[in-house]
Motif scaffolding. Structure first.
Motif, mmCIF file in Angstrom:
data_model
loop_
_atom_site.group_PDB
_atom_site.id
_atom_site.type_symbol
_atom_site.label_atom_id
_atom_site.label_comp_id
_atom_site.label_asym_id
_atom_site.label_seq_id
_atom_site.Cartn_x
_atom_site.Cartn_y
_atom_site.Cartn_z
ATOM 1 N N UNK A 1 7.008 8.215 -2.748
ATOM 2 C CA UNK A 1 7.257 8.551 -1.359
ATOM 3 C C UNK A 1 7.261 7.312 -0.464
ATOM 4 N N UNK A 2 8.151 6.383 -0.821
ATOM 5 C CA UNK A 2 8.311 5.166 -0.033
ATOM 6 C C UNK A 2 7.080 4.282 -0.025
ATOM 7 N N UNK A 3 6.240 4.404 -1.035
ATOM 8 C CA UNK A 3 5.001 3.639 -1.104
ATOM 9 C C UNK A 3 3.877 4.244 -0.275
ATOM 10 N N UNK A 4 4.189 5.309 0.434
ATOM 11 C CA UNK A 4 3.190 5.901 1.331
ATOM 12 C C UNK A 4 2.054 6.592 0.597
ATOM 13 N N UNK A 5 2.233 6.915 -0.667
ATOM 14 C CA UNK A 5 1.138 7.539 -1.419
ATOM 15 C C UNK A 5 -0.003 6.553 -1.626
ATOM 16 N N UNK A 6 0.270 5.257 -1.487
ATOM 17 C CA UNK A 6 -0.754 4.240 -1.687
ATOM 18 C C UNK A 6 -1.410 3.800 -0.374
ATOM 19 N N UNK A 7 -0.879 4.279 0.725
ATOM 20 C CA UNK A 7 -1.413 3.864 2.025
ATOM 21 C C UNK A 7 -2.525 4.798 2.500
ATOM 22 N N UNK B 1 -4.043 6.992 7.893
ATOM 23 C CA UNK B 1 -3.870 6.523 9.275
ATOM 24 C C UNK B 1 -2.694 5.553 9.420
ATOM 25 N N UNK B 2 -2.259 4.935 8.317
ATOM 26 C CA UNK B 2 -1.112 4.024 8.380
ATOM 27 C C UNK B 2 0.226 4.719 8.132
ATOM 28 N N UNK B 3 0.183 5.992 7.786
ATOM 29 C CA UNK B 3 1.403 6.757 7.523
ATOM 30 C C UNK B 3 1.865 7.394 8.826
ATOM 31 N N UNK B 4 3.136 7.224 9.187
ATOM 32 C CA UNK B 4 3.637 7.862 10.411
ATOM 33 C C UNK B 4 3.392 9.380 10.373
ATOM 34 N N UNK B 5 3.007 9.918 11.493
ATOM 35 C CA UNK B 5 2.657 11.344 11.592
ATOM 36 C C UNK B 5 3.690 12.277 10.960
ATOM 37 N N UNK B 6 4.998 12.082 11.203
ATOM 38 C CA UNK B 6 5.971 13.029 10.626
ATOM 39 C C UNK B 6 6.042 12.993 9.094
ATOM 40 N N UNK B 7 5.512 11.958 8.478
ATOM 41 C CA UNK B 7 5.590 11.832 7.016
ATOM 42 C C UNK B 7 4.292 12.210 6.308
#
Length: 186
Positions: free
Chosen positions: A133-139, A142-148
């Motif tokens: 998921x665009x690397x967001x699974x590792x973030x 709080x660093x992930x944009x709200x809509x995602x």
């Protein structure tokens, strides 16, 4: 928004190694992975392709026709879960698919998995796109944009569940946007 070319190359190789002839694709979009599968499987191979948006499929259809592989594709314009349930109504369909590729609504990945694990034969492969998921699974959240955030949480839950599923062996491949390949073992 299609499958990444490097993921597509690996998928084509896996299809060849499996000698895949009967496949299913959940989430078609414009048909890049569908075209790749159709080019890889034999002339008499079949693909059930399910997507609720025929307009996107029609964007790639001229390329499918030009490649001469349209006869291999059974496109079904529909949400996937009712179609998968309908296929499963006939018990002779269980364990008859060689390969499945899923690139659809991430919050339903586990629901798709529960159905596809019955449809794919033992030794067959189910591949799930966008598992990083665009690397967001590792973030941190709080660093992930709200809509995602909702999609991130769905992806994290699926990744955890699939890694604990004793019915499959998995390979989590960090190509494209992450692909989990599941080999059905029972």
């Amino acid at each position: 928004m299609g499958a990444a070319p490097d993921a597509g190359q690996l998928m084509a190789m896996i299809l060849k190694l499996l000698n895949a002839k009967k496949t299913i694709e959940v989430g078609v979009f414009t048909g890049y992975s569908l075209l790749l599968t159709a080019l890889t499987i034999p002339h008499d191979g079949r693909i059930i392709a399910i997507d609720p948006d025929i307009k996107s499929y029609e964007i790639g259809l001229p390329f499918i026709k030009k490649a001469g592989v349209e006869h291999k594709i059974d496109f079904i314009e529909s949400p996937a879960l009712p179609v998968l349930d309908k296929i499963l109504e006939d018990p002779t369909n269980e364990g008859t698919f060689d390969f499945a590729f899923i690139d659809a609504d991430k919050n339903n990945y586990w629901n798709y998995h529960e159905r596809l694990i019955k449809l794919v034969k033992i030794g067959g492969i189910v591949a799930y796109d966008n598992t990083l998921w665009g690397g967001m699974v590792a973030l941190p959240e709080k660093l992930v944009p709200e809509p995602k955030r909702e999609w991130r949480l769905s992806t994290l839950a699926f990744n955890k569940a699939i890694s604990n599923d004793s019915r499959v062996e998995i390979a989590f491949v960090s190509i494209g946007d992450g692909v989990i390949f599941c080999r059905r073992v029972c």
